[in-house]
Design a protein around this motif. Structure first.
Motif, PDB file in Angstrom:
ATOM      1  N   TYR A  68      24.460  33.918  46.819  1.00  0.00           N
ATOM      2  CA  TYR A  68      24.958  32.550  47.716  1.00  0.00           C
ATOM      3  C   TYR A  68      25.332  31.586  47.314  1.00  0.00           C
ATOM      4  O   TYR A  68      23.645  31.309  46.124  1.00  0.00           O
ATOM      5  N   ASN A  69      25.830  30.461  47.441  1.00  0.00           N
ATOM      6  CA  ASN A  69      26.325  29.728  47.056  1.00  0.00           C
ATOM      7  C   ASN A  69      26.497  29.093  45.581  1.00  0.00           C
ATOM      8  O   ASN A  69      26.482  28.083  44.729  1.00  0.00           O
ATOM      9  N   THR A  70      26.347  30.471  44.663  1.00  0.00           N
ATOM     10  CA  THR A  70      27.133  30.400  43.505  1.00  0.00           C
ATOM     11  C   THR A  70      28.745  29.429  42.784  1.00  0.00           C
ATOM     12  O   THR A  70      29.197  29.946  43.848  1.00  0.00           O
ATOM     13  N   LYS A  71      28.698  29.304  41.953  1.00  0.00           N
ATOM     14  CA  LYS A  71      30.081  28.202  41.997  1.00  0.00           C
ATOM     15  C   LYS A  71      30.795  29.056  40.856  1.00  0.00           C
ATOM     16  O   LYS A  71      30.839  29.536  40.023  1.00  0.00           O
ATOM     17  N   VAL A  72      32.070  29.202  41.249  1.00  0.00           N
ATOM     18  CA  VAL A  72      33.020  30.102  41.096  1.00  0.00           C
ATOM     19  C   VAL A  72      34.529  29.522  40.125  1.00  0.00           C
ATOM     20  O   VAL A  72      34.823  28.608  40.717  1.00  0.00           O
ATOM     21  N   LYS A  73      34.611  29.824  38.896  1.00  0.00           N
ATOM     22  CA  LYS A  73      35.846  29.036  38.603  1.00  0.00           C
ATOM     23  C   LYS A  73      36.965  30.721  38.855  1.00  0.00           C
ATOM     24  O   LYS A  73      36.255  32.071  37.980  1.00  0.00           O
ATOM     25  N   ILE A  74      37.882  30.400  39.307  1.00  0.00           N
ATOM     26  CA  ILE A  74      39.001  31.548  39.367  1.00  0.00           C
ATOM     27  C   ILE A  74      39.748  31.331  38.555  1.00  0.00           C
ATOM     28  O   ILE A  74      40.796  30.165  39.316  1.00  0.00           O
ATOM     29  N   GLU A  75      40.202  32.357  37.931  1.00  0.00           N
ATOM     30  CA  GLU A  75      41.472  31.351  37.268  1.00  0.00           C
ATOM     31  C   GLU A  75      42.817  32.348  37.799  1.00  0.00           C
ATOM     32  O   GLU A  75      42.976  32.687  38.779  1.00  0.00           O
ATOM     33  N   GLY A  76      43.682  30.725  37.754  1.00  0.00           N
ATOM     34  CA  GLY A  76      44.972  30.416  38.207  1.00  0.00           C
ATOM     35  C   GLY A  76      44.664  29.652  39.183  1.00  0.00           C
ATOM     36  O   GLY A  76      45.738  29.462  39.975  1.00  0.00           O
ATOM     37  N   LEU A  77      43.396  29.285  39.732  1.00  0.00           N
ATOM     38  CA  LEU A  77      43.518  28.488  41.070  1.00  0.00           C
ATOM     39  C   LEU A  77      42.519  27.319  40.600  1.00  0.00           C
ATOM     40  O   LEU A  77      42.129  27.261  39.751  1.00  0.00           O
ATOM     41  N   VAL A  82      32.719  28.939  46.241  1.00  0.00           N
ATOM     42  CA  VAL A  82      30.949  28.749  46.234  1.00  0.00           C
ATOM     43  C   VAL A  82      31.661  30.045  47.421  1.00  0.00           C
ATOM     44  O   VAL A  82      32.338  30.536  47.638  1.00  0.00           O
ATOM     45  N   VAL A  83      30.521  31.083  46.867  1.00  0.00           N
ATOM     46  CA  VAL A  83      30.125  32.135  47.145  1.00  0.00           C
ATOM     47  C   VAL A  83      29.720  32.202  48.639  1.00  0.00           C
ATOM     48  O   VAL A  83      27.887  31.554  48.503  1.00  0.00           O
ATOM     49  N   LYS A  84      30.568  31.888  49.890  1.00  0.00           N
ATOM     50  CA  LYS A  84      29.624  31.423  51.475  1.00  0.00           C
ATOM     51  C   LYS A  84      29.821  32.278  52.372  1.00  0.00           C
ATOM     52  O   LYS A  84      28.879  33.290  53.559  1.00  0.00           O
ATOM     53  N   ASP A  85      30.237  33.663  51.919  1.00  0.00           N
ATOM     54  CA  ASP A  85      30.107  35.532  52.344  1.00  0.00           C
ATOM     55  C   ASP A  85      30.102  36.127  51.483  1.00  0.00           C
ATOM     56  O   ASP A  85      30.500  36.377  50.306  1.00  0.00           O
ATOM     57  N   LYS A  86      29.754  37.477  52.157  1.00  0.00           N
ATOM     58  CA  LYS A  86      29.410  38.592  51.872  1.00  0.00           C
ATOM     59  C   LYS A  86      30.373  40.254  51.835  1.00  0.00           C
ATOM     60  O   LYS A  86      30.642  39.466  53.609  1.00  0.00           O
ATOM     61  N   MET A  87      30.725  40.744  51.623  1.00  0.00           N
ATOM     62  CA  MET A  87      31.193  42.183  52.128  1.00  0.00           C
ATOM     63  C   MET A  87      30.801  43.338  52.614  1.00  0.00           C
ATOM     64  O   MET A  87      29.794  43.326  52.170  1.00  0.00           O
ATOM     65  N   HIS A  88      32.080  43.862  53.195  1.00  0.00           N
ATOM     66  CA  HIS A  88      31.210  45.691  53.625  1.00  0.00           C
ATOM     67  C   HIS A  88      30.429  45.691  52.415  1.00  0.00           C
ATOM     68  O   HIS A  88      31.157  45.570  50.723  1.00  0.00           O
ATOM     69  N   LYS A  89      29.450  46.924  52.024  1.00  0.00           N
ATOM     70  CA  LYS A  89      28.645  47.273  50.873  1.00  0.00           C
ATOM     71  C   LYS A  89      30.213  48.229  50.189  1.00  0.00           C
ATOM     72  O   LYS A  89      29.700  49.206  49.157  1.00  0.00           O
ATOM     73  N   ARG A  90      30.982  49.145  51.110  1.00  0.00           N
ATOM     74  CA  ARG A  90      32.044  49.865  50.854  1.00  0.00           C
ATOM     75  C   ARG A  90      32.690  49.562  49.536  1.00  0.00           C
ATOM     76  O   ARG A  90      33.471  50.090  48.447  1.00  0.00           O
ATOM     77  N   TRP A  91      33.005  47.714  48.944  1.00  0.00           N
ATOM     78  CA  TRP A  91      34.088  46.999  48.600  1.00  0.00           C
ATOM     79  C   TRP A  91      32.849  47.098  47.261  1.00  0.00           C
ATOM     80  O   TRP A  91      31.770  47.115  46.668  1.00  0.00           O
ATOM     81  N   LYS A  92      33.863  47.150  45.742  1.00  0.00           N
ATOM     82  CA  LYS A  92      33.176  47.412  44.178  1.00  0.00           C
ATOM     83  C   LYS A  92      33.861  46.029  43.709  1.00  0.00           C
ATOM     84  O   LYS A  92      35.326  46.034  43.765  1.00  0.00           O
ATOM     85  N   LYS A  93      33.482  45.359  43.151  1.00  0.00           N
ATOM     86  CA  LYS A  93      34.423  43.991  42.044  1.00  0.00           C
ATOM     87  C   LYS A  93      34.950  44.111  42.897  1.00  0.00           C
ATOM     88  O   LYS A  93      36.528  43.861  42.069  1.00  0.00           O
ATOM     89  N   LYS A  94      35.137  43.179  43.678  1.00  0.00           N
ATOM     90  CA  LYS A  94      35.645  42.872  44.595  1.00  0.00           C
ATOM     91  C   LYS A  94      35.361  41.365  45.204  1.00  0.00           C
ATOM     92  O   LYS A  94      34.197  41.087  45.548  1.00  0.00           O
ATOM     93  N   ILE A  95      36.531  39.968  45.611  1.00  0.00           N
ATOM     94  CA  ILE A  95      36.668  39.056  45.638  1.00  0.00           C
ATOM     95  C   ILE A  95      37.676  38.665  47.020  1.00  0.00           C
ATOM     96  O   ILE A  95      38.262  39.242  46.540  1.00  0.00           O
TER      97      ILE A  95
END
Length: 122
Positions: A68-77, A82-95
């Motif tokens: 939560y609140n970690t800052k992230v650089k995304i290649e190409g953007l 900033v991480v503000k949400d989390k996904m269902h536990k079924r997802w892996k290595k996904k944003i």
């Protein structure tokens, strides 16, 4: 190794940046994309607003320090997200990249592999 910061001493070494390849999709704050009844409310209780540079992360990434609140650089953007949400536990290595209410932009984004870089906060 001891660090001295403003008169305090700690034995913690500075955190190193982590670079990962993840699957990225986009999401919107619209009723059809939520199960909570409030499409702008995140799993951590934040309220998303169009224009925010926010992402949701899979829970395996949270365990790697992309919390939560970690800052992230995304290649190409531009900018920092900033991480503000989390996904269902079924997802892996996904944003999920937040794209406000612009459903067309999210569809154009589609699903792709991206490289992200972040520094764990703790």
């Amino acid at each position: 190794m001891a660090l001295v910061l403003s008169g305090f001493t700690t034995n913690k070494a500075p955190q190193q940046s982590i670079t990962l390849e993840v699957t990225a999709v986009a999401y919107n704050s619209v009723n059809s994309q939520t199960t909570t009844g409030n499409p702008a409310l995140t799993a951590w209780g934040d309220k998303l607003k169009p224009g925010m540079k926010a992402i949701a992360v899979s829970r395996d990434l949270i365990k790697m320090g992309l919390d939560y609140n970690t800052k992230v650089k995304i290649e190409g953007l531009d900018g920092v997200y900033v991480v503000k949400d989390k996904m269902h536990k079924r997802w892996k290595k996904k944003i999920d990249i937040y794209m406000g209410q612009d459903v067309k932009a999210a569809r154009r984004w589609g699903k792709r592999k991206v490289t992200i870089t972040f520094t764990p906060e703790h």
